[in-house]
Design a protein around this motif. Structure first.
Motif, PDB file in Angstrom:
ATOM      1  N   UNK A  65       0.822  -1.216   0.000  1.00 35.13           N
ATOM      2  CA  UNK A  65       0.000   0.000   0.000  1.00 35.13           C
ATOM      3  C   UNK A  65       0.853   1.262   0.000  1.00 35.13           C
ATOM      4  N   UNK A  66       1.943   1.247   0.743  1.00 32.49           N
ATOM      5  CA  UNK A  66       2.772   2.445   0.831  1.00 32.49           C
ATOM      6  C   UNK A  66       3.455   2.831  -0.469  1.00 32.49           C
ATOM      7  N   UNK A  67       3.523   1.875  -1.413  1.00 28.02           N
ATOM      8  CA  UNK A  67       4.170   2.172  -2.694  1.00 28.02           C
ATOM      9  C   UNK A  67       3.246   2.882  -3.674  1.00 28.02           C
ATOM     10  N   UNK A  68       1.953   2.860  -3.402  1.00 31.05           N
ATOM     11  CA  UNK A  68       1.005   3.395  -4.378  1.00 31.05           C
ATOM     12  C   UNK A  68       1.163   4.900  -4.571  1.00 31.05           C
ATOM     13  N   UNK A  69       1.400   5.636  -3.477  1.00 32.11           N
ATOM     14  CA  UNK A  69       1.404   7.101  -3.579  1.00 32.11           C
ATOM     15  C   UNK A  69       2.464   7.616  -4.549  1.00 32.11           C
ATOM     16  N   UNK A  70       3.754   7.283  -4.375  1.00 29.47           N
ATOM     17  CA  UNK A  70       4.730   7.810  -5.341  1.00 29.47           C
ATOM     18  C   UNK A  70       4.548   7.241  -6.742  1.00 29.47           C
ATOM     19  N   UNK A  71       4.178   5.965  -6.835  1.00 29.06           N
ATOM     20  CA  UNK A  71       4.035   5.348  -8.149  1.00 29.06           C
ATOM     21  C   UNK A  71       2.870   5.954  -8.924  1.00 29.06           C
ATOM     22  N   UNK A  72       1.718   6.123  -8.264  1.00 28.16           N
ATOM     23  CA  UNK A  72       0.559   6.704  -8.934  1.00 28.16           C
ATOM     24  C   UNK A  72       0.782   8.179  -9.247  1.00 28.16           C
ATOM     25  N   UNK A  73       1.501   8.873  -8.369  1.00 27.70           N
ATOM     26  CA  UNK A  73       1.820  10.276  -8.642  1.00 27.70           C
ATOM     27  C   UNK A  73       2.650  10.395  -9.911  1.00 27.70           C
ATOM     28  N   UNK A  74       3.680   9.552 -10.036  1.00 31.07           N
ATOM     29  CA  UNK A  74       4.527   9.610 -11.221  1.00 31.07           C
ATOM     30  C   UNK A  74       3.760   9.196 -12.472  1.00 31.07           C
ATOM     31  N   UNK A  75       2.890   8.194 -12.354  1.00 33.99           N
ATOM     32  CA  UNK A  75       2.072   7.795 -13.498  1.00 33.99           C
ATOM     33  C   UNK A  75       1.200   8.951 -13.975  1.00 33.99           C
ATOM     34  N   UNK A  76       0.594   9.672 -13.032  1.00 42.38           N
ATOM     35  CA  UNK A  76      -0.261  10.806 -13.401  1.00 42.38           C
ATOM     36  C   UNK A  76       0.550  11.908 -14.070  1.00 42.38           C
ATOM     37  N   UNK A  77       1.761  12.144 -13.588  1.00 42.10           N
ATOM     38  CA  UNK A  77       2.602  13.196 -14.159  1.00 42.10           C
ATOM     39  C   UNK A  77       3.093  12.837 -15.559  1.00 42.10           C
ATOM     40  N   UNK A  78       3.472  11.583 -15.756  1.00 43.62           N
ATOM     41  CA  UNK A  78       4.088  11.183 -17.021  1.00 43.62           C
ATOM     42  C   UNK A  78       3.042  10.893 -18.098  1.00 43.62           C
TER      43      UNK A  78
ATOM     44  N   UNK B 204      -2.703  17.483 -10.036  1.00 45.29           N
ATOM     45  CA  UNK B 204      -1.706  17.016 -11.014  1.00 45.29           C
ATOM     46  C   UNK B 204      -2.256  17.144 -12.420  1.00 45.29           C
ATOM     47  N   UNK B 205      -3.499  16.705 -12.623  1.00 47.20           N
ATOM     48  CA  UNK B 205      -4.111  16.795 -13.962  1.00 47.20           C
ATOM     49  C   UNK B 205      -4.219  18.246 -14.412  1.00 47.20           C
ATOM     50  N   UNK B 206      -4.614  19.130 -13.514  1.00 48.63           N
ATOM     51  CA  UNK B 206      -4.692  20.543 -13.867  1.00 48.63           C
ATOM     52  C   UNK B 206      -3.333  21.079 -14.277  1.00 48.63           C
ATOM     53  N   UNK B 207      -2.298  20.705 -13.522  1.00 57.70           N
ATOM     54  CA  UNK B 207      -0.961  21.222 -13.796  1.00 57.70           C
ATOM     55  C   UNK B 207      -0.439  20.751 -15.142  1.00 57.70           C
ATOM     56  N   UNK B 208      -0.579  19.462 -15.441  1.00 57.08           N
ATOM     57  CA  UNK B 208      -0.048  18.961 -16.716  1.00 57.08           C
ATOM     58  C   UNK B 208      -0.857  19.508 -17.892  1.00 57.08           C
ATOM     59  N   UNK B 209      -2.165  19.734 -17.695  1.00 58.35           N
ATOM     60  CA  UNK B 209      -2.959  20.329 -18.768  1.00 58.35           C
ATOM     61  C   UNK B 209      -2.549  21.779 -19.011  1.00 58.35           C
ATOM     62  N   UNK B 210      -2.276  22.496 -17.925  1.00 56.66           N
ATOM     63  CA  UNK B 210      -1.821  23.883 -18.066  1.00 56.66           C
ATOM     64  C   UNK B 210      -0.484  23.928 -18.793  1.00 56.66           C
ATOM     65  N   UNK B 211       0.428  23.044 -18.398  1.00 56.99           N
ATOM     66  CA  UNK B 211       1.748  23.024 -19.036  1.00 56.99           C
ATOM     67  C   UNK B 211       1.634  22.694 -20.520  1.00 56.99           C
ATOM     68  N   UNK B 212       0.810  21.715 -20.866  1.00 63.27           N
ATOM     69  CA  UNK B 212       0.660  21.344 -22.273  1.00 63.27           C
ATOM     70  C   UNK B 212       0.009  22.474 -23.071  1.00 63.27           C
ATOM     71  N   UNK B 213      -0.975  23.141 -22.483  1.00 66.98           N
ATOM     72  CA  UNK B 213      -1.649  24.241 -23.172  1.00 66.98           C
ATOM     73  C   UNK B 213      -0.689  25.395 -23.442  1.00 66.98           C
ATOM     74  N   UNK B 214       0.170  25.697 -22.474  1.00 67.12           N
ATOM     75  CA  UNK B 214       1.144  26.761 -22.668  1.00 67.12           C
ATOM     76  C   UNK B 214       2.153  26.385 -23.748  1.00 67.12           C
ATOM     77  N   UNK B 215       2.578  25.121 -23.754  1.00 67.25           N
ATOM     78  CA  UNK B 215       3.551  24.678 -24.761  1.00 67.25           C
ATOM     79  C   UNK B 215       2.987  24.765 -26.175  1.00 67.25           C
ATOM     80  N   UNK B 216       1.663  24.604 -26.298  1.00 66.72           N
ATOM     81  CA  UNK B 216       1.023  24.639 -27.613  1.00 66.72           C
ATOM     82  C   UNK B 216       0.465  26.018 -27.929  1.00 66.72           C
TER      83      UNK B 216
END
Length: 648
Positions: free
Chosen positions: A257-270, A432-444
C-alpha cells in the motif's frame, strides 16, 4: 454469445444473439421477505444491489425502486458504481427525511410543496449536499416513465431553478512545486524498482549460484523463493511489529500500500491521465517495434459507448523508463507481475495487502481497484509530508507594504508578522491533472483544440484551465503582449500615413476667427473654420478638393482624416471626437480584437495619441460632462462594410 471484439461481425456474419429462452433480468426484484431490491450492473462490470427494505416510508418503496432502477439501469444516466452510490444516497436521504416531516406523506400522492421546500432547506446537510439531492431526485422523478406520479404542485416545487453551488477552484502547482513533486515521485519509484529487482535477483542467484550468497542473503533468498512458489508470506511468531515486518518481507517481491502514492503520482505526471483511468490500466498491451506500447484505457463520463480509448505511449531507452509513459507502464507490469499471477487479475495495478483473519495466504495479493475505485487508500499528501525530505508548498507571495499612517515618527519601522511555517504540499490527482494540462496548453500556445488530450476543448477549459492562477496570469500576459503588438502596428500605420499625407493641425485654444488667424490659419480659412463651414464628420477639412497624396478631390473615408495634413481640429470638435471614441469602444466589444484593430485601430490611435493629448485634461473632462451620441460612424461607411450592423 461467444464472439467478441473487432471483426466478429460483417457481411454474412450477423451479430451475436443470446441463447433461446433468454429473459432480461427485471429492473426491480423482490427479496425473500418481499422487500424491493434494485440490482446494478455497470458498464465497467462492477455490480451492486440496493435493498429498499432498509428504508422507511414503505408506501414510497414502489416509486422509489422504479425511479432508482431507471436512473442506474442500462439506459440510465449513472452507469458507474460511484454514480449508482450517489443515486442511492440521495434516495436514502429522501426517504429518511420524509419520515421526520409532519404531516407525514405516507404515499407519493400526499406529497406537497411544503415537503419539497423543507427538504431543500433542511439544516442537517451542507448547501452542496442539498443542491445535489434536489437535482438527483428531480432527475429520478422526472423520467418520462414516471410522468404524473407526483402531484403537480410538488413537482413544480421540485422542478424549480436551483442556484448552483460554487465549489472552490482547484489550482495547479507552480513550476517549483511541480519540479519538486516530479523529482520526489521519480526518486521513490526508482527506489521501489531497485527493491523488487533485488529480491528477484536473490531468487535467481539462489538457483544459479548459491555459493556467492552469504548466510543472511541465503536465508532471505530461501524465504523469498518459498514466497514466490506458494504465493504466501509466512506468518511471523512474535513481536509487536509483526504487521510491519511482514510488509517489509513481502515488499521484496511485490508492491504494498505504501508504494502506491509515489508510483501513482509519477504515473499521473508522465501519462497526463486522471486517477480513475490509471487505476483501471489493463495488463493487456501490444508492443510496437520496441518503440511504443499500445493499450486500451478507460475514460469515464464520455457518454455511452465512448468509454474506451486506444492510446500509444512511447517506451524510450531503458535508462529513461521513469520519464516516458510507455517505459513507466512496462515497469509497472514488471513490479506487479508476481501479485498479478497469484491473484489471476487482468489489471496492471496489483499489490500485496497485509491481510486480516478473513484475508490470508494467496488472497493477500489483489487488484485493489478491481471492485471499487475509491482512492482513499492512496495517501499521496501523507506520503509527500512524511518523506525523509518532505515536500513543501511555495511560501505565499509577500503582501504589499502598507503606507505609513499619519502621526508616526520619521523612520519608524512597521511591525512585521512572524514568517509562517512551511506548508506541506497537498498532492491530489485533480491538481496534477490541472498542472499537466496547463503546461501542455502553454507549450502549444494556448490553442485549445490541440491542447485537449483526454477531454474536449470545452471540458479542458471549464474544469482545468479557467480557474487556474498560473494559466490566468499567462493568458493575461499573452493578451497584453498581443494588444501591445496590435497598438504598435496601428501606431506604425498611422505614422506611415502621416508621413505621406501630413500631420493634422490641432488648435486647442482658439475659437473665433481672430484667434484662429493668430494661431497661423489663413484669414479666409479661419473665418470658414470658425463658422463650421469646413466641418466634416468629426473634424474640419482645409482643402477637400486637393488630397495630399493624389492632388484630386478627396474620396477617402472620414476615418482617414486623422492622418491627413488637411485635417483641422478645434475645441468645438472635442465632444464629437469623444463620442467617436465611445462608439469605437462599443464596436470593440462586438468584434474580434484582430478585426477591430485592423479596421479602426489607426483612427483610434491617432485620436488618442495625436489629438486629445493637445487638449488639457480640464478641457477633456468638461467636454465629457455633456456627451453627444455618435450617429455618424454608421454613416461614414457603406452598409455592406459595417461589421455587425448599426452601433446605435
Amino acid at each position: 454469445m461467444t464472439r467478441r471484439g473487432r471483426g466478429s461481425t460483417g457481411p454474412g456474419r450477423p451479430s451475436g444473439l443470446p441463447a433461446d429462452g433468454y429473459q432480461a433480468p427485471p429492473p426491480v426484484r423482490e427479496g425473500t421477505s418481499g422487500e424491493l431490491i434494485v440490482d446494478f450492473h455497470g458498464d465497467d462490470d462492477r455490480r451492486a444491489s440496493y435493498d429498499l427494505g432498509k428504508l422507511p416510508m414503505v408506501g414510497w418503496h414502489p416509486l422509489l425502486a422504479e425511479a432508482l432502477a431507471l436512473r442506474i439501469g442500462p439506459s440510465g444516466g449513472h452507469r458507474t458504481l460511484a454514480g449508482a452510490k450517489v443515486s442511492w444516497g440521495a434516495t436514502s436521504r429522501w426517504a429518511r427525511f420524509l419520515q421526520t416531516t409532519e404531516p407525514q406523506p405516507t404515499v407519493p400522492e400526499k406529497l406537497t410543496r411544503a415537503h419539497i421546500d423543507a427538504f431543500h432547506a433542511r439544516s442537517d446537510a451542507s448547501l452542496r449536499t442539498r443542491y445535489g439531492d434536489m437535482l438527483e431526485m428531480r432527475l429520478q422523478f422526472g423520467d418520462s416513465h414516471l410522468k404524473g406520479r407526483l402531484p403537480a404542485d410538488a413537482w413544480d416545487a421540485l422542478n424549480r431553478r436551483l442556484q448552483k453551488t460554487m465549489s472552490k477552484a482547484v489550482g495547479g502547482y507552480s513550476n517549483g512545486e511541480l519540479d519538486r513533486l516530479t523529482a520526489a515521485a521519480r526518486a521513490d519509484t526508482a527506489r521501489i524498482a531497485r527493491r523488487i529487482r533485488s529480491g528477484e535477483h536473490l531468487i535467481r542467484q539462489l538457483s544459479d549460484n548459491p555459493a556467492q550468497l552469504d548466510s543472511s542473503q541465503r536465508d532471505l533468498a530461501q524465504t523469498l523463493a518459498a514466497m514466490a512458489a506458494t504465493g504466501e508470506v509466512p506468518r511471523l511468531d512474535s513481536g509487536w511489529d509483526i504487521r510491519r515486518r511482514r510488509a517489509d518481507l513481502a515488499s521484496h517481491l511485490a508492491l504494498t500500500w505504501g508504494d502506491l502514492a509515489p508510483l501513482m503520482t509519477l504515473l499521473a505526471l508522465v501519462t497526463e491521465r486522471n486517477g480513475e483511468s490509471l487505476k483501471e490500466l489493463p495488463a493487456r498491451h501490444r508492443i510496437l517495434e520496441d518503440r511504443a506500447v499500445e493499450l486500451v484505457v478507460v475514460k469515464r463520463r464520455r457518454g455511452t459507448k465512448r468509454w474506451f480509448e486506444t492510446v500509444t505511449w512511447e517506451i524510450g531507452p531503458k535508462a529513461r523508463e521513469l520519464h516516458t509513459p510507455g517505459g513507466l507502464y512496462l515497469l509497472l507490469l514488471e513490479l506487479t507481475a508476481r501479485s498479478r499471477e497469484i491473484s489471476g487479475s487482468s489489471s496492471a495495478l496489483c499489490l500485496w495487502r497485509n491481510g486480516t483473519r478473513g484475508v490470508q495466504g494467496r488472497d493477500e495479493h489483489c487488484a485493489p481497484f478491481e471492485v471499487d475505485l475509491d482512492g482513499s487508500s492512496i495517501a499521496m499528501s501523507s506520503w509527500a509530508a512524511t518523506r525523509t525530505k518532505p515536500l513543501l508548498a511555495d511560501p505565499p507571495a509577500p503582501a504589499k507594504a502598507k503606507k505609513n499612517q499619519a502621526g508616526k515618527a520619521p523612520g519608524e519601522q512597521e511591525k512585521t508578522s512572524a514568517p509562517k511555517r512551511p506548508t506541506p504540499l497537498g498532492v491530489t490527482f485533480n491538481r496534477i491533472k490541472t498542472t499537466v494540462d496547463v503546461r501542455r496548453t502553454k507549450q502549444l500556445g494556448g490553442h485549445l483544440p490541440s491542447s485537449a488530450k483526454s477531454n474536449t476543448a470545452q471540458v479542458l477549459f471549464t474544469n482545468y484551465l479557467k480557474d487556474d492562477e498560473v494559466i490566468r496570469e499567462w493568458g493575461e500576459a499573452v493578451i497584453t503582449e498581443a494588444l501591445a503588438d496590435a497598438e504598435q502596428a496601428a501606431l506604425d500605420a498611422h505614422a506611415a500615413a502621416v508621413g505621406r499625407r501630413g500631420q493634422p493641425t490641432v488648435i486647442p485654444d482658439a475659437e473665433s476667427s481672430q484667434q484662429l488667424e493668430a494661431a497661423g490659419i489663413p484669414s479666409p480659412t479661419a473665418s470658414e473654420l470658425a463658422d463650421g463651414d469646413l466641418d466634416t464628420a468629426w473634424t474640419a477639412c482645409e482643402d477637400h478638393d486637393h488630397n495630399p497624396e493624389t492632388g484630386k478631390p478627396c474620396d477617402d473615408s472620414f476615418l482617414a482624416c486623422f492622418h491627413c495634413g488637411n485635417c483641422l481640429v478645434t475645441r468645438a470638435h472635442l465632444p464629437r471626437l469623444l463620442a467617436l471614441l465611445e462608439a469605437l469602444g462599443t464596436l470593440r466589444q462586438r468584434m474580434s480584437e484582430d478585426a477591430w484593430w485592423e479596421r479602426y485601430g489607426t483612427a483610434w490611435v491617432a485620436v488618442r495619441r495625436d489629438i486629445l493629448t493637445k487638449f488639457s485634461p480640464a478641457e477633456v473632462s468638461k467636454a465629457r460632462e455633456h456627451p453627444l451620441p455618435d450617429a455618424l460612424l454608421d454613416l461614414v461607411e457603406p452598409p455592406w462594410e459595417q461589421p455587425y450592423g448599426p452601433t446605435a
